[in-house]
Design a protein around this motif. Structure first.
Motif, PDB file in Angstrom:
ATOM      1  N   MET A   1     -11.999 -18.577 -14.233  1.00 27.49           N
ATOM      2  CA  MET A   1     -12.094 -17.408 -13.369  1.00 27.49           C
ATOM      3  C   MET A   1     -11.876 -16.132 -14.197  1.00 27.49           C
ATOM      4  SD  MET A   1      -9.796 -16.318 -10.061  1.00 27.49           S
ATOM      5  CE  MET A   1     -10.456 -17.643  -9.054  1.00 27.49           C
ATOM      6  N   TYR A   2     -12.730 -15.155 -13.923  1.00 23.36           N
ATOM      7  CA  TYR A   2     -12.618 -13.896 -14.663  1.00 23.36           C
ATOM      8  C   TYR A   2     -11.360 -13.132 -14.259  1.00 23.36           C
ATOM      9  CZ  TYR A   2     -13.566  -9.121 -16.154  1.00 23.36           C
ATOM     10  OH  TYR A   2     -13.450  -7.884 -16.735  1.00 23.36           O
ATOM     11  N   ARG A   3     -10.653 -12.595 -15.262  1.00 20.08           N
ATOM     12  CA  ARG A   3      -9.453 -11.802 -15.015  1.00 20.08           C
ATOM     13  C   ARG A   3      -9.688 -10.385 -15.527  1.00 20.08           C
ATOM     14  NH1 ARG A   3      -3.977 -14.865 -16.535  1.00 20.08           N
ATOM     15  NH2 ARG A   3      -3.264 -13.134 -15.212  1.00 20.08           N
ATOM     16  N   PRO A   4      -9.600  -9.385 -14.652  1.00 18.07           N
ATOM     17  CA  PRO A   4      -9.862  -8.003 -15.076  1.00 18.07           C
ATOM     18  C   PRO A   4      -8.911  -7.549 -16.174  1.00 18.07           C
ATOM     19  CG  PRO A   4      -9.797  -8.178 -12.676  1.00 18.07           C
ATOM     20  CD  PRO A   4      -9.301  -9.474 -13.209  1.00 18.07           C
ATOM     21  N   LYS A   5      -9.444  -6.737 -17.083  1.00 15.27           N
ATOM     22  CA  LYS A   5      -8.642  -6.163 -18.156  1.00 15.27           C
ATOM     23  C   LYS A   5      -8.040  -4.815 -17.760  1.00 15.27           C
ATOM     24  CE  LYS A   5     -11.677  -8.177 -21.697  1.00 15.27           C
ATOM     25  NZ  LYS A   5     -12.582  -7.859 -22.834  1.00 15.27           N
ATOM     26  N   SER A   6      -8.507  -4.290 -16.649  1.00 16.83           N
ATOM     27  CA  SER A   6      -8.067  -2.967 -16.222  1.00 16.83           C
ATOM     28  C   SER A   6      -7.696  -3.008 -14.748  1.00 16.83           C
ATOM     29  CB  SER A   6      -9.170  -1.931 -16.452  1.00 16.83           C
ATOM     30  OG  SER A   6     -10.341  -2.292 -15.725  1.00 16.83           O
ATOM     31  N   THR A   7      -7.052  -1.937 -14.289  1.00 22.21           N
ATOM     32  CA  THR A   7      -6.676  -1.816 -12.885  1.00 22.21           C
ATOM     33  C   THR A   7      -7.333  -0.571 -12.281  1.00 22.21           C
ATOM     34  OG1 THR A   7      -4.718  -0.452 -13.298  1.00 22.21           O
ATOM     35  CG2 THR A   7      -4.443  -2.855 -13.406  1.00 22.21           C
ATOM     36  N   VAL A   8      -7.422  -0.561 -10.967  1.00 22.03           N
ATOM     37  CA  VAL A   8      -7.982   0.602 -10.272  1.00 22.03           C
ATOM     38  C   VAL A   8      -7.132   1.830 -10.547  1.00 22.03           C
ATOM     39  CG1 VAL A   8      -8.547   1.577  -8.015  1.00 22.03           C
ATOM     40  CG2 VAL A   8      -9.049  -0.821  -8.480  1.00 22.03           C
ATOM     41  N   ALA A  42      -3.847   4.882 -22.534  1.00 16.60           N
ATOM     42  CA  ALA A  42      -3.814   4.172 -23.815  1.00 16.60           C
ATOM     43  C   ALA A  42      -3.986   2.676 -23.596  1.00 16.60           C
ATOM     44  CB  ALA A  42      -2.494   4.458 -24.525  1.00 16.60           C
ATOM     45  N   LYS A  43      -3.321   2.139 -22.573  1.00 16.97           N
ATOM     46  CA  LYS A  43      -3.446   0.712 -22.280  1.00 16.97           C
ATOM     47  C   LYS A  43      -4.867   0.367 -21.840  1.00 16.97           C
ATOM     48  CE  LYS A  43      -0.947  -2.961 -19.886  1.00 16.97           C
ATOM     49  NZ  LYS A  43       0.162  -3.270 -18.937  1.00 16.97           N
ATOM     50  N   LEU A  44      -5.490   1.264 -21.082  1.00 17.27           N
ATOM     51  CA  LEU A  44      -6.870   1.056 -20.643  1.00 17.27           C
ATOM     52  C   LEU A  44      -7.808   1.013 -21.839  1.00 17.27           C
ATOM     53  CD1 LEU A  44      -9.070   0.916 -18.432  1.00 17.27           C
ATOM     54  CD2 LEU A  44      -9.007   3.412 -18.321  1.00 17.27           C
ATOM     55  N   GLN A  45      -7.667   1.957 -22.743  1.00 19.58           N
ATOM     56  CA  GLN A  45      -8.535   2.009 -23.920  1.00 19.58           C
ATOM     57  C   GLN A  45      -8.312   0.789 -24.810  1.00 19.58           C
ATOM     58  OE1 GLN A  45      -9.302   6.626 -24.931  1.00 19.58           O
ATOM     59  NE2 GLN A  45      -7.163   6.006 -25.204  1.00 19.58           N
ATOM     60  N   GLN A  46      -7.061   0.358 -24.932  1.00 18.77           N
ATOM     61  CA  GLN A  46      -6.760  -0.821 -25.742  1.00 18.77           C
ATOM     62  C   GLN A  46      -7.393  -2.069 -25.145  1.00 18.77           C
ATOM     63  OE1 GLN A  46      -2.570  -1.636 -26.073  1.00 18.77           O
ATOM     64  NE2 GLN A  46      -2.824  -3.247 -27.608  1.00 18.77           N
ATOM     65  N   ALA A  47      -7.319  -2.204 -23.837  1.00 18.22           N
ATOM     66  CA  ALA A  47      -7.898  -3.380 -23.177  1.00 18.22           C
ATOM     67  C   ALA A  47      -9.409  -3.414 -23.341  1.00 18.22           C
ATOM     68  CB  ALA A  47      -7.512  -3.368 -21.701  1.00 18.22           C
ATOM     69  N   LEU A  48     -10.054  -2.241 -23.303  1.00 18.94           N
ATOM     70  CA  LEU A  48     -11.516  -2.173 -23.420  1.00 18.94           C
ATOM     71  C   LEU A  48     -11.989  -2.216 -24.864  1.00 18.94           C
ATOM     72  CD1 LEU A  48     -12.279   0.598 -20.764  1.00 18.94           C
ATOM     73  CD2 LEU A  48     -12.483  -1.866 -20.470  1.00 18.94           C
ATOM     74  N   GLY A  49     -11.096  -1.832 -25.770  1.00 18.73           N
ATOM     75  CA  GLY A  49     -11.497  -1.744 -27.178  1.00 18.73           C
ATOM     76  C   GLY A  49     -12.378  -0.547 -27.447  1.00 18.73           C
ATOM     77  N   LEU A  50     -12.225   0.501 -26.619  1.00 18.06           N
ATOM     78  CA  LEU A  50     -13.043   1.704 -26.739  1.00 18.06           C
ATOM     79  C   LEU A  50     -12.165   2.940 -26.598  1.00 18.06           C
ATOM     80  CD1 LEU A  50     -16.014   0.743 -24.387  1.00 18.06           C
ATOM     81  CD2 LEU A  50     -16.113   0.866 -26.880  1.00 18.06           C
ATOM     82  N   SER A  51     -12.616   4.024 -27.209  1.00 19.71           N
ATOM     83  CA  SER A  51     -11.948   5.310 -27.035  1.00 19.71           C
ATOM     84  C   SER A  51     -12.675   6.088 -25.945  1.00 19.71           C
ATOM     85  CB  SER A  51     -11.968   6.101 -28.352  1.00 19.71           C
ATOM     86  OG  SER A  51     -11.425   7.389 -28.158  1.00 19.71           O
TER      87      SER A  51
END
Length: 299
Positions: A1-8, A42-51
């Protein structure tokens, strides 16, 4: 099952930093600490691997990747808000869907007017509008498979409201043999092909029918055949009036100018009272049918 890397919430904070021009301004508007906003992005960018953002002086600016994600994230947060709003609506008892069944031969201009007025107040309620034949109406009512049914007759022990009386007139194409005759008798009609908008099992409230008849299930098909000079038909006056005015069809000149009438009944098959959405639509339906009746009386 897919687990989101980010939150709303992370996406909302990201949007706020962009909209208000920086972390400090967003923190003030959201009533949060600046450090918590920095941490969330910062946590969002780290989870996505993007700036997504880069700070220039005191202003947080979007990167090219950030511009793409900003547009997409706005749809995400709007969808979440819509879902939560829908939950509030449904918890109040507002119906998510209304199913409406209309007998094919009945005119429905006031219904369209009511639905138009209902749209701006519908609060997301979906409408399912279905056309059927008299036998189909009876089946829907028996099975309680619709919230409201527009039928040409009332049903015993079921709530029904008389809405309108509809006048039916005989019409045909300009090149049909009946078009040029005057004082047409019913016996002459019986010698011609009649297009009957019905399911073939009923007696059309006692209306006399000729031996030559085609049973047509949809008004569109009946009008298309009439335009091609195939047969004649008794159809609602308010439906055919524009076609008569444009010369597409002509009204058959009957000897006694006989008119046929049919009632429109609004049947409520359910055993429980209508909910708030159905009640609103019912009030609009009665309003526009009453207005139509008043206009008919004046004319």
């Amino acid at each position: 099952m897919y687990r989101p890397k980010s939150t709303v919430e992370q996406w909302r904070i990201f949007q706020a930093v962009v909209d208000y021009g920086g972390y400090a301004q967003a923190a003030e508007k959201l009533n949060k600490s600046q450090s918590s906003l920095n941490h969330a992005v910062a946590k969002l960018q780290q989870a996505l691997g993007l700036s997504l953002l880069e700070v220039r002086g005191r202003k947080a600016c979007l990167t090219p990747q950030g511009e793409v994600f900003l547009r997409r994230s706005r749809k995400l947060t709007q969808d979440v808000e819509s879902l939560e709003h829908l939950a509030d609506i449904l918890s109040s008892g507002w119906e998510p869907v209304l199913r409406i069944v209309v007998e094919a031969s009945l005119p429905r201009t006031p219904l369209y007017q009511a639905l138009t007025a209902f749209r701006s107040q519908s609060r997301g309620c979906r409408i399912y509008l279905v056309e059927t034949q008299p036998s189909g109406c009876q089946a829907v009512i028996t099975q309680q498979a619709a919230h409201m049914v527009f039928a040409s007759r009332a049903y015993p022990n079921i709530t029904s409201l008389p809405l309108a009386t509809t006048v039916y007139v005989p019409v045909c194409a300009p090149d049909h043999p009946l078009a040029t005759l005057s004082g047409v008798a019913h016996t002459e009609l019986e010698q011609q092909l009649e297009l009957v908008l019905a399911d073939g099992n009923e007696q059309e409230e006692g209306w006399a029918r000729g031996e030559q008849r085609w049973i047509i299930h949809h008004l569109h098909d009946a009008l298309s055949l009439l335009r091609r000079g195939v047969g004649f038909a008794w159809l609602p006056l308010d439906v055919v009036s524009p076609l008569l005015n444009d010369g597409v069809l002509v009204r058959i000149n009957m000897a006694n100018q006989a008119l046929r009438k049919r009632f429109t009944h609004l049947v409520l098959p359910g055993t429980t009272p209508p909910g708030p959405a159905a009640s609103l639509l019912l009030s609009l339906i009665r309003k526009y049918y009453d207005e139509q009746s008043q206009q008919a009386d004046l004319s």
